[in-house]
Write a protein that holds these residues in place. Structure first.
Motif, PDB file in Angstrom:
ATOM      1  N   MET A   1       1.777   0.429   9.263  1.00 10.20           N
ATOM      2  CA  MET A   1       1.185   1.238   8.230  1.00 10.20           C
ATOM      3  C   MET A   1       2.027   1.224   6.962  1.00 10.20           C
ATOM      4  O   MET A   1       1.486   1.315   5.879  1.00 10.20           O
ATOM      5  CB  MET A   1       1.049   2.683   8.729  1.00 10.20           C
ATOM      6  N   GLU A   2       3.330   1.140   7.139  1.00 16.46           N
ATOM      7  CA  GLU A   2       4.223   1.164   5.982  1.00 16.46           C
ATOM      8  C   GLU A   2       3.912   0.007   5.027  1.00 16.46           C
ATOM      9  O   GLU A   2       3.840   0.195   3.823  1.00 16.46           O
ATOM     10  CB  GLU A   2       5.671   1.070   6.468  1.00 16.46           C
ATOM     11  N   ARG A   3       3.716  -1.178   5.586  1.00 19.36           N
ATOM     12  CA  ARG A   3       3.437  -2.351   4.754  1.00 19.36           C
ATOM     13  C   ARG A   3       2.090  -2.199   4.051  1.00 19.36           C
ATOM     14  O   ARG A   3       1.950  -2.531   2.879  1.00 19.36           O
ATOM     15  CB  ARG A   3       3.466  -3.610   5.616  1.00 19.36           C
ATOM     16  N   ASP A   5       0.616   0.663   3.259  1.00 25.27           N
ATOM     17  CA  ASP A   5       0.807   1.667   2.212  1.00 25.27           C
ATOM     18  C   ASP A   5       1.475   1.054   0.989  1.00 25.27           C
ATOM     19  O   ASP A   5       1.101   1.351  -0.154  1.00 25.27           O
ATOM     20  CB  ASP A   5       1.647   2.841   2.735  1.00 25.27           C
ATOM     21  N   GLU A   6       2.454   0.204   1.217  1.00 30.07           N
ATOM     22  CA  GLU A   6       3.157  -0.459   0.109  1.00 30.07           C
ATOM     23  C   GLU A   6       2.207  -1.356  -0.682  1.00 30.07           C
ATOM     24  O   GLU A   6       2.202  -1.347  -1.910  1.00 30.07           O
ATOM     25  CB  GLU A   6       4.328  -1.279   0.667  1.00 30.07           C
ATOM     26  N   GLU A  33      -0.520 -10.728   2.294  1.00 34.36           N
ATOM     27  CA  GLU A  33      -0.307 -10.355   3.707  1.00 34.36           C
ATOM     28  C   GLU A  33      -0.708 -11.508   4.618  1.00 34.36           C
ATOM     29  O   GLU A  33      -0.043 -11.810   5.610  1.00 34.36           O
ATOM     30  CB  GLU A  33      -1.095  -9.086   4.041  1.00 34.36           C
TER      31      GLU A  33
END
Length: 182
Positions: A1-3, A5-6, A33
């Motif tokens: 999720m962090e990626r 969100d970034e 991605e």
């Protein structure tokens, strides 16, 4: 999720503009991605299985932009219908980098495979016979990948996810390998 969100934060303005222009739902595809993931797959393949092809499964995201990105990144594609095959070719994926799958290929799909020169994953005798007849009519040879089932893969894949077990719809029984390959 962090990626994710970034990525959303980095492209926030573009996403907001697209939402304002087209509304919701909106399909957002991050090419960077795909590029990162493809590079990771290639890295592992180069180290462990140097003769591996990295393919984009068209049915996982059949949008033209994803196919264009796959072609630009030098990826092959895994197609499951004549429509997916046509789209991959139209978006620039070379026939030699296309693997045509599907356990119930239509006559149109088999004809398109023969016409394109893509690799055909063959699952059964009827498919192999029809593919051979179509290729003979056109006077061409078709590259094939023969899929087998009934291999001892217990513990290698989850029982409900295996496409090589004895009960699966994919492939020839491994006990018929000699006849099929002959």
């Amino acid at each position: 999720m962090e990626r994710l969100d970034e990525l959303l934060a980095r492209h926030h303005a573009v996403v907001e503009e697209a939402v304002a222009r087209h509304g919701l739902p909106l399909h957002v595809f991050f090419v960077e991605e795909m590029e990162r993931t493809a590079a990771e797959f290639r890295d592992v393949a180069d180290r462990l299985y140097p003769n591996t092809s990295v393919l984009f499964a068209v049915k996982s995201n059949p949008c033209r932009g994803a196919l264009r990105a796959a072609a630009r990144l030098g990826l092959g594609t895994d197609t499951a219908s004549e429509h997916e095959l046509r789209a991959a070719l139209e978006e620039g994926v070379p026939p030699g980098k296309i693997v045509c799958n599907g356990n119930a290929k239509s006559t149109r799909y088999l004809e398109a495979i023969v016409q394109s020169g893509a690799l055909c994953a063959v699952d059964n005798e009827d498919e192999l016979d029809e593919l051979s007849r179509t290729a003979q009519k056109r006077g061409v040879r078709v590259p094939v990948l023969v899929r087998f089932r009934g291999m001892p893969l217990a513990g290698f894949t989850a029982d409900d996810q295996s496409t090589a077990a004895e009960w699966t719809k994919f492939g020839f029984p491994i006990s018929h390998a000699k006849e099929v390959l002959d």
